[in-house]
Write a protein that holds these residues in place. Structure first.
Motif, PDB file in Angstrom:
ATOM      1  N   ARG A 159      41.385  31.194  45.764  1.00 47.90           N
ATOM      2  CA  ARG A 159      40.633  32.485  45.529  1.00 47.90           C
ATOM      3  C   ARG A 159      40.882  32.653  43.802  1.00 47.90           C
ATOM      4  O   ARG A 159      39.920  33.178  43.177  1.00 47.90           O
ATOM      5  CB  ARG A 159      41.131  33.571  46.637  1.00 47.90           C
ATOM      6  CG  ARG A 159      40.298  35.091  46.260  1.00 47.90           C
ATOM      7  CD  ARG A 159      41.101  36.274  46.451  1.00 47.90           C
ATOM      8  NE  ARG A 159      42.388  36.476  45.648  1.00 47.90           N
ATOM      9  CZ  ARG A 159      42.304  36.624  44.387  1.00 47.90           C
ATOM     10  NH1 ARG A 159      41.067  37.097  43.841  1.00 47.90           N
ATOM     11  NH2 ARG A 159      43.405  36.845  43.787  1.00 47.90           N
ATOM     12  N   ALA A 160      41.888  32.884  43.635  1.00 49.56           N
ATOM     13  CA  ALA A 160      42.194  33.381  42.192  1.00 49.56           C
ATOM     14  C   ALA A 160      41.539  32.575  41.156  1.00 49.56           C
ATOM     15  O   ALA A 160      41.032  32.862  40.076  1.00 49.56           O
ATOM     16  CB  ALA A 160      43.829  33.321  41.779  1.00 49.56           C
ATOM     17  N   SER A 161      41.373  31.139  41.465  1.00 47.53           N
ATOM     18  CA  SER A 161      40.759  30.450  40.419  1.00 47.53           C
ATOM     19  C   SER A 161      39.351  30.526  40.372  1.00 47.53           C
ATOM     20  O   SER A 161      38.572  30.086  39.403  1.00 47.53           O
ATOM     21  CB  SER A 161      41.269  28.858  40.640  1.00 47.53           C
ATOM     22  OG  SER A 161      40.338  28.354  41.849  1.00 47.53           O
ATOM     23  N   ARG A 162      38.815  31.194  41.509  1.00 48.08           N
ATOM     24  CA  ARG A 162      37.288  31.122  41.366  1.00 48.08           C
ATOM     25  C   ARG A 162      36.886  32.557  41.341  1.00 48.08           C
ATOM     26  O   ARG A 162      35.713  32.893  41.442  1.00 48.08           O
ATOM     27  CB  ARG A 162      36.590  30.460  42.567  1.00 48.08           C
ATOM     28  CG  ARG A 162      36.537  28.898  42.581  1.00 48.08           C
ATOM     29  CD  ARG A 162      35.937  28.412  43.553  1.00 48.08           C
ATOM     30  NE  ARG A 162      36.336  28.849  44.954  1.00 48.08           N
ATOM     31  CZ  ARG A 162      35.275  28.921  45.992  1.00 48.08           C
ATOM     32  NH1 ARG A 162      34.254  28.794  46.043  1.00 48.08           N
ATOM     33  NH2 ARG A 162      35.983  29.353  47.185  1.00 48.08           N
ATOM     34  N   SER A 163      37.534  33.591  41.437  1.00 48.84           N
ATOM     35  CA  SER A 163      37.159  34.908  41.404  1.00 48.84           C
ATOM     36  C   SER A 163      37.303  35.559  39.785  1.00 48.84           C
ATOM     37  O   SER A 163      38.488  35.634  39.313  1.00 48.84           O
ATOM     38  CB  SER A 163      37.906  35.912  42.349  1.00 48.84           C
ATOM     39  OG  SER A 163      39.332  36.154  42.131  1.00 48.84           O
ATOM     40  N   PHE A 164      36.407  36.039  39.253  1.00 48.87           N
ATOM     41  CA  PHE A 164      36.218  36.421  38.080  1.00 48.87           C
ATOM     42  C   PHE A 164      36.221  38.107  37.893  1.00 48.87           C
ATOM     43  O   PHE A 164      36.341  38.621  36.896  1.00 48.87           O
ATOM     44  CB  PHE A 164      35.095  36.163  37.101  1.00 48.87           C
ATOM     45  CG  PHE A 164      35.003  34.464  37.287  1.00 48.87           C
ATOM     46  CD1 PHE A 164      35.893  33.757  36.840  1.00 48.87           C
ATOM     47  CD2 PHE A 164      33.998  33.829  38.105  1.00 48.87           C
ATOM     48  CE1 PHE A 164      36.084  32.264  36.964  1.00 48.87           C
ATOM     49  CE2 PHE A 164      33.908  32.388  38.476  1.00 48.87           C
ATOM     50  CZ  PHE A 164      34.931  31.597  37.736  1.00 48.87           C
ATOM     51  N   SER A 165      36.159  38.598  38.830  1.00 52.13           N
ATOM     52  CA  SER A 165      36.284  40.101  38.961  1.00 52.13           C
ATOM     53  C   SER A 165      37.714  40.695  39.074  1.00 52.13           C
ATOM     54  O   SER A 165      38.450  40.173  39.632  1.00 52.13           O
ATOM     55  CB  SER A 165      35.244  40.418  40.412  1.00 52.13           C
ATOM     56  OG  SER A 165      36.130  41.580  40.789  1.00 52.13           O
ATOM     57  N   THR A 166      37.656  41.716  38.224  1.00 46.95           N
ATOM     58  CA  THR A 166      39.100  42.303  38.181  1.00 46.95           C
ATOM     59  C   THR A 166      38.987  43.814  39.013  1.00 46.95           C
ATOM     60  O   THR A 166      40.181  44.179  38.979  1.00 46.95           O
ATOM     61  CB  THR A 166      39.553  42.727  36.759  1.00 46.95           C
ATOM     62  OG1 THR A 166      38.448  43.550  36.157  1.00 46.95           O
ATOM     63  CG2 THR A 166      39.869  41.429  35.989  1.00 46.95           C
ATOM     64  N   GLN A 170      37.139  44.578  45.145  1.00 46.74           N
ATOM     65  CA  GLN A 170      36.615  43.360  45.642  1.00 46.74           C
ATOM     66  C   GLN A 170      37.485  42.110  45.961  1.00 46.74           C
ATOM     67  O   GLN A 170      37.498  41.603  47.122  1.00 46.74           O
ATOM     68  CB  GLN A 170      35.861  42.949  44.205  1.00 46.74           C
ATOM     69  CG  GLN A 170      34.841  41.678  44.549  1.00 46.74           C
ATOM     70  CD  GLN A 170      33.441  42.274  45.303  1.00 46.74           C
ATOM     71  OE1 GLN A 170      33.345  43.472  45.359  1.00 46.74           O
ATOM     72  NE2 GLN A 170      33.237  41.640  46.224  1.00 46.74           N
TER      73      GLN A 170
END
Lengths: 203, 250
Positions: A159-166, A170
């Motif tokens: 998840r961390a490697s594909r989510s760009f939202s901070t 979300q």
């Protein structure tokens, strides 16, 4: 991965680790029962037991920081319930007593699991004729906690490697879905484990 | 030669209505080593679960599978489980005990062996897979290859007449594969191996069955089938490198 997060020190050497499993488990059970059953004002007993437990921890050579951090992680579950007692007359005394009693009980269990390998505890439960189904469930639980943690860690990394939202909101929304995923995967895994057990003669 | 496994018009449908197997028939003689290949979702795993009596569920009695001449009924299931050793795809699903010893001892315990016999059986099985001295390790501290071999020891400890393996080389490094290959070659019993590792199938299995979408597409000599480029490509497979060229590979 952190395969030893529950009982990291259960396999080290110390006088406490060398004691027989039966002795340690029975002592822990008796201690917990006494602590629960004694009345609120048995301060002498609480102090005595606390000193004993601290003594045992020192002899067992397990770092105090580790033991206390385990206690702090587990305590909120108990406190969440005991906070309700603050809303009754003389609630403060009850609250403090529950806090003391629960800390002693939890600390006893933390000490027990970190001075005795879990498989030895299971062996002992079999010796004293605890129903085998119950022992099997405990054994399976202990075995698969680590597999589930690995699963969850891999998912979180993906998840961390594909989510760009901070955006915290979300991220937690996705985490909530992941918890559901882990639940479904566990059910499917349980099915496969049961098949594997049956394939080797489990009835 | 008498047949170890007899499958006649085997059909299976999952709860959601997906047809996993649509009328499969074949015979496997005692001592044969047969490969089962096919694309993902072809029904390989489902087929293997039938060979050991795990499927179909207890309520349904199926006459389409016979093991050593015996039909799978609710009474015979226990014997079938012992006769057919099944190695699952994911070692973590199969290693459900807290220590290696208990896991290998699980089968013999279920079949009512005495504690002395069990000690000997476990010792022999671990020795056979090259893991002597691992008795008191916990499964979650083992490497992938070691896990796979403990699983195999657990199956061998049941002394099966037929060995059924689902993707035995998945997640193994080349050395693990090589060791497993020679280990399997040293076991004389009837073997059925489902795998995407076609080189493994070429090396171990003289005969191969090709499945696709729950149907049996081909059944014959491994080398003949796997050299057939058209057959391989239509069913999501390919000619393994060792059969492409005629120069020696070892």
């Amino acid at each position: 991965m952190r395969h030893d997060f529950i009982d990291r020190y259960s396999r080290i050497e110390s006088p406490v680790h060398q004691l027989s499993t039966g002795f340690k488990v029975s002592a822990a059970i008796i201690l917990i029962l006494c602590t629960i059953l004694l009345p609120i004002h048995s301060y002498g007993y609480f102090i005595l037991i606390s000193i004993c437990l601290i003594g045992v921890s020192i002899i067992s050579r397990i770092p105090a920081k580790y033991l206390l951090s385990r206690l702090i992680i587990l305590e909120p579950f108990v406190l969440g319930v005991s906070i309700l007692s603050l809303f009754q007359p003389k609630g403060e005394i009850i609250f403090v007593t529950i806090l003391v009693k629960s800390s002693i009980c939890l600390y006893t269990i933390i000490l027990l699991t970190n001075t005795t390998p879990f498989s030895k505890i299971l062996d002992w439960l079999k010796v004293i004729h605890i129903p085998s189904l119950f022992v099997t469930i405990l054994a399976l639980m202990y075995r698969y906690i680590f597999v589930l943690i690995d699963d969850a860690e891999r998912m979180e990394r993906a998840r961390a490697s594909r989510s760009f939202s901070t955006n915290k909101r979300q991220i937690w929304k996705i985490r909530a879905m992941m918890i559901g995923q882990i639940f479904i995967r566990s059910i499917e895994r349980a099915d496969r484990i049961y098949s594997a057990m049956r394939a080797r003669g489990w009835k | 030669m008498s047949s170890a496994i007899e499958v006649k018009n085997l059909q299976y449908e999952y709860h959601d209505g997906t047809k996993a197997l649509r009328g499969i028939s074949f015979n496997i003689a005692e001592g044969e080593c047969v490969g089962v290949i096919g694309p993902n979702g072809a029904g390989k795993s489902t087929l293997l679960l039938h060979l050991n009596g795990i499927l179909p569920a207890a309520s349904k009695v199926d006459q389409s599978v016979k093991v050593m001449g015996q039909e799978i009924t609710n009474e015979s299931r226990g014997i079938i489980h012992q006769m057919v050793g099944l190695l699952f795809q994911n070692p973590d699903d199969q290693l459900f005990c807290p220590t290696v010893f208990e896991d290998v001892a699980f089968g013999p315990q279920q079949f009512g062996k005495s504690p002395e016999d069990i000690n000997q059986i476990v010792f022999d099985a671990l020795e056979h897979v090259g893991l002597a001295g691992y008795e008191h390790r916990s499964p979650h501290h083992l490497s992938g290859g070691e896990k796979q071999r403990v699983c195999l020891a657990g199956v061998l400890a049941c002394k099966p007449k037929v060995l059924v393996l689902d993707e035995p080389t998945k997640d193994l490094d080349p050395r693990g594969k090589r060791e497993l290959k020679s280990l399997l070659q040293s076991i004389p019993s009837t073997k059925i191996i489902a795998s995407h590792d076609l080189e493994l199938i070429v090396e171990l299995c003289p005969r191969t069955i090709v499945l696709d979408k729950g149907e049996l597409i081909a059944d014959g000599f491994t080398v003949d089938l796997l050299r057939n480029g058209e057959l391989m490509l239509t069913h999501g497979l390919e000619i393994p490198h060792c059969l492409r060229h005629l120069h020696p590979h070892n």
